[in-house]
Design a protein around this motif. Structure first.
Motif, PDB file in Angstrom:
ATOM      1  N   ALA A  70       0.835  -1.212   0.000  1.00  0.00           N
ATOM      2  CA  ALA A  70       0.000   0.000   0.000  1.00  0.00           C
ATOM      3  C   ALA A  70       0.863   1.252   0.000  1.00  0.00           C
ATOM      4  O   ALA A  70       2.074   1.196   0.233  1.00  0.00           O
ATOM      5  N   THR A  71       0.202   2.374  -0.229  1.00  0.00           N
ATOM      6  CA  THR A  71       0.877   3.664  -0.124  1.00  0.00           C
ATOM      7  C   THR A  71       1.187   3.910   1.352  1.00  0.00           C
ATOM      8  O   THR A  71       0.561   3.309   2.237  1.00  0.00           O
ATOM      9  N   PRO A  72       2.115   4.808   1.665  1.00  0.00           N
ATOM     10  CA  PRO A  72       2.427   5.086   3.069  1.00  0.00           C
ATOM     11  C   PRO A  72       1.208   5.543   3.880  1.00  0.00           C
ATOM     12  O   PRO A  72       1.023   5.119   5.019  1.00  0.00           O
ATOM     13  N   GLU A  73       0.347   6.376   3.256  1.00  0.00           N
ATOM     14  CA  GLU A  73      -0.833   6.865   3.962  1.00  0.00           C
ATOM     15  C   GLU A  73      -1.802   5.728   4.260  1.00  0.00           C
ATOM     16  O   GLU A  73      -2.330   5.611   5.371  1.00  0.00           O
ATOM     17  N   ALA A  74      -2.041   4.862   3.273  1.00  0.00           N
ATOM     18  CA  ALA A  74      -2.946   3.729   3.469  1.00  0.00           C
ATOM     19  C   ALA A  74      -2.368   2.753   4.480  1.00  0.00           C
ATOM     20  O   ALA A  74      -3.093   2.241   5.341  1.00  0.00           O
ATOM     21  N   ALA A  75      -1.061   2.512   4.410  1.00  0.00           N
ATOM     22  CA  ALA A  75      -0.415   1.592   5.343  1.00  0.00           C
ATOM     23  C   ALA A  75      -0.562   2.094   6.780  1.00  0.00           C
ATOM     24  O   ALA A  75      -0.854   1.315   7.691  1.00  0.00           O
ATOM     25  N   SER A  76      -0.398   3.390   6.967  1.00  0.00           N
ATOM     26  CA  SER A  76      -0.548   3.976   8.297  1.00  0.00           C
ATOM     27  C   SER A  76      -1.974   3.800   8.816  1.00  0.00           C
ATOM     28  O   SER A  76      -2.189   3.415   9.973  1.00  0.00           O
ATOM     29  N   LYS A  77      -2.952   4.044   7.970  1.00  0.00           N
ATOM     30  CA  LYS A  77      -4.357   3.908   8.363  1.00  0.00           C
ATOM     31  C   LYS A  77      -4.704   2.450   8.682  1.00  0.00           C
ATOM     32  O   LYS A  77      -5.424   2.173   9.632  1.00  0.00           O
ATOM     33  N   ILE A  78      -4.156   1.515   7.891  1.00  0.00           N
ATOM     34  CA  ILE A  78      -4.420   0.087   8.133  1.00  0.00           C
ATOM     35  C   ILE A  78      -3.840  -0.333   9.482  1.00  0.00           C
ATOM     36  O   ILE A  78      -4.522  -0.970  10.288  1.00  0.00           O
ATOM     37  N   THR A  79      -2.591   0.033   9.750  1.00  0.00           N
ATOM     38  CA  THR A  79      -1.956  -0.386  11.009  1.00  0.00           C
ATOM     39  C   THR A  79      -2.634   0.235  12.225  1.00  0.00           C
ATOM     40  O   THR A  79      -2.700  -0.379  13.282  1.00  0.00           O
ATOM     41  N   GLU A  80      -3.176   1.435  12.057  1.00  0.00           N
ATOM     42  CA  GLU A  80      -3.827   2.106  13.184  1.00  0.00           C
ATOM     43  C   GLU A  80      -5.275   1.663  13.395  1.00  0.00           C
ATOM     44  O   GLU A  80      -5.750   1.634  14.533  1.00  0.00           O
ATOM     45  N   SER A  81      -5.984   1.309  12.320  1.00  0.00           N
ATOM     46  CA  SER A  81      -7.431   1.143  12.432  1.00  0.00           C
ATOM     47  C   SER A  81      -7.984  -0.257  12.187  1.00  0.00           C
ATOM     48  O   SER A  81      -9.094  -0.552  12.619  1.00  0.00           O
ATOM     49  N   LEU A  82      -7.271  -1.104  11.476  1.00  0.00           N
ATOM     50  CA  LEU A  82      -7.825  -2.425  11.139  1.00  0.00           C
ATOM     51  C   LEU A  82      -7.724  -3.350  12.348  1.00  0.00           C
ATOM     52  O   LEU A  82      -6.638  -3.629  12.837  1.00  0.00           O
ATOM     53  N   THR A  83      -8.885  -3.816  12.827  1.00  0.00           N
ATOM     54  CA  THR A  83      -8.907  -4.678  14.015  1.00  0.00           C
ATOM     55  C   THR A  83      -9.462  -6.065  13.739  1.00  0.00           C
ATOM     56  O   THR A  83      -9.221  -6.982  14.515  1.00  0.00           O
ATOM     57  N   ASP A  84     -10.235  -6.215  12.644  1.00  0.00           N
ATOM     58  CA  ASP A  84     -10.758  -7.546  12.327  1.00  0.00           C
ATOM     59  C   ASP A  84     -11.012  -7.704  10.839  1.00  0.00           C
ATOM     60  O   ASP A  84     -11.248  -6.732  10.129  1.00  0.00           O
ATOM     61  N   VAL A  85     -10.934  -8.959  10.378  1.00  0.00           N
ATOM     62  CA  VAL A  85     -11.236  -9.338   9.002  1.00  0.00           C
ATOM     63  C   VAL A  85     -12.180 -10.521   9.091  1.00  0.00           C
ATOM     64  O   VAL A  85     -11.875 -11.506   9.757  1.00  0.00           O
TER      65      VAL A  85
END
Length: 192
Positions: A70-85
């Motif tokens: 991912a882009t740096p911005e998307a990667a940051s958002k994923i690491t901070e906000s993704l809690t479940d799949v």
């Protein structure tokens, strides 16, 4: 140091900077009892209000999760906000590009006897799909011969041609010979 026409050098430098900016997010979870697909990870990430343009490949990691480019911005958002799949708790962390888990290429040699050297027949034999499926893929422009899109199922292929099918890999026609009965004995090499 890049040398050449200034406009070309600036363009290459810009592309190189974009490549260096790519991030990899490692997403871990226990998917033993809940089989997961690439689409499940994409849905979860897009659910975080991330544009599909900011996401690259999704590489499944057995039953333990996936990695997303991912882009740096998307990667940051994923690491901070993704809690479940798909309801399974996950932990996300950015990892260096060098830790990207790339599946090794699989090479297979295939021999077949075909009535003709038509593209649909050779693609069917090479990719292990039905001839009608091969014809549909060709008509939908999912097939390239020697890196050019083709839409005619009756096009003839010859020795040395490379046939690529989106999502399935590529097949090289290594050898073809006309038999006594007027059929073609072919040797194919598939890389997927």
């Amino acid at each position: 140091m890049l040398m050449g026409h200034p406009l070309v050098v600036r363009s290459l430098a810009s592309d190189f900077t974009k490549i260096l900016a790519i991030k990899v997010v490692d997403i871990r979870g226990d998917f033993l009892f809940d089989p997961v697909k690439k689409e499940d990870f994409l849905d979860a990430v897009i659910g975080l209000d991330i544009s599909p343009d900011e996401i690259g490949d999704v590489i499944l990691r057995d039953l333990h999760g996936a990695q997303i480019v991912a882009t740096p911005e998307a990667a940051s958002k994923i690491t901070e906000s993704l809690t479940d799949v798909i309801g399974v708790a996950v932990k996300c962390q950015a990892v260096p590009l060098s830790e990207l888990a790339v599946a090794p290429l699989v090479e297979k040699t295939i021999t077949s006897t075909e009535a003709s050297m038509r593209l649909d027949a050779i693609a069917s034999a090479g990719f292990g799909i039905s001839r009608s499926k091969a014809a549909t893929d060709i008509k939908e422009q999912q097939v390239r011969v020697n890196w050019k899109h083709v839409t005619r199922v009756a096009d003839e292929v010859k020795q040395g041609d490379v046939i690529a099918l989106e999502g399935r890999g590529k097949v090289t026609v290594v050898f073809s010979e006309l038999t006594k009965k007027g059929r073609y004995q072919i040797l194919l090499k598939r890389i997927s």
